[in-house]
Each structure stands twice: as C-alpha cells, then as structure tokens.
Design a protein around this motif. Structure first.
Motif, PDB file in Angstrom:
ATOM      1  N   ASP A   7     -16.840  51.064 -36.199  1.00 30.01           N
ATOM      2  CA  ASP A   7     -17.802  50.448 -37.119  1.00 30.01           C
ATOM      3  C   ASP A   7     -17.142  49.356 -37.954  1.00 30.01           C
ATOM      4  OD1 ASP A   7     -19.755  52.120 -36.156  1.00 30.01           O
ATOM      5  OD2 ASP A   7     -19.679  53.498 -37.864  1.00 30.01           O
ATOM      6  N   LEU A  11     -18.107  45.407 -37.961  1.00 22.97           N
ATOM      7  CA  LEU A  11     -18.431  44.723 -39.211  1.00 22.97           C
ATOM      8  C   LEU A  11     -17.561  43.485 -39.379  1.00 22.97           C
ATOM      9  CD1 LEU A  11     -20.041  44.734 -41.843  1.00 22.97           C
ATOM     10  CD2 LEU A  11     -18.240  46.152 -42.834  1.00 22.97           C
ATOM     11  N   GLU A  43     -23.086  46.351 -47.515  1.00 21.26           N
ATOM     12  CA  GLU A  43     -22.389  47.405 -46.768  1.00 21.26           C
ATOM     13  C   GLU A  43     -21.729  48.423 -47.696  1.00 21.26           C
ATOM     14  OE1 GLU A  43     -22.749  47.595 -43.600  1.00 21.26           O
ATOM     15  OE2 GLU A  43     -23.640  45.627 -43.279  1.00 21.26           O
TER      16      GLU A  43
END
Length: 92
Positions: A7, A11, A43
């Motif tokens: 992840d 990102l 985020e």
C-alpha cells in the motif's frame, strides 16, 4: 505487514512527484504546496495505521533493556486480558 508495504509503495507511485518535491524542502521545515492536503490529510488514516504498525514491530530494534521492559509489559497486558476474559466467562 507485506500488505502495508504494498500500500505504501502504491501511494508513493501515485504521489511520487509530490513526495519528491517535499523531500527537496525537508531541510527547510516547510511543506510543499499541496503536500499537506493532497497526501497527509487525504491519507491520514493510512499513515496512522502505518505509524502504529511501525511502533508495534520496532521493539526488537531498541536497546536490550528497553526491549525486555516493553516485552514484559506486553506480556503482562496479554495475561491481564486473558484473566479478564476468564472472569467474564469468555473463551480464552
């Protein structure tokens, strides 16, 4: 752990230009225009989970005395939780 790494990689790939621009400003203590809003705020839940995970797995990197103290405290917490669950009649 590995899912979080993937992840973070995704990102960065999506926001790499913003990350690189911010990295150039790092020594100034300033934030690149849009960095705070486009990355950190949008985020924020991801970063909170990331920092919690890093704190969770970092114990072995501490000096031995500190590592042992934290490990002992974690074990005490686990046993206390088990005792409480027993008291409440929950499966342990």
């Amino acid at each position: 752990h590995f899912e979080m790494v993937k992840d973070m990689q995704k990102l960065y790939e999506v926001k790499s230009e913003l990350c690189e621009a911010q990295a150039k400003l790092l020594s100034t203590g300033q934030f690149h225009e849009g960095y705070m809003e486009e990355l950190l705020q949008k985020e924020s839940l991801f970063f909170l989970k990331l920092f919690l995970h890093m704190a969770d797995v970092s114990n072995p990197t501490k000096p031995f005395e500190a590592c042992m103290m934290w490990a002992d405290l974690a074990l005490m917490e686990f046993f206390s939780q088990g005792d409480e669950e027993k008291r409440l009649g929950l499966p342990v």
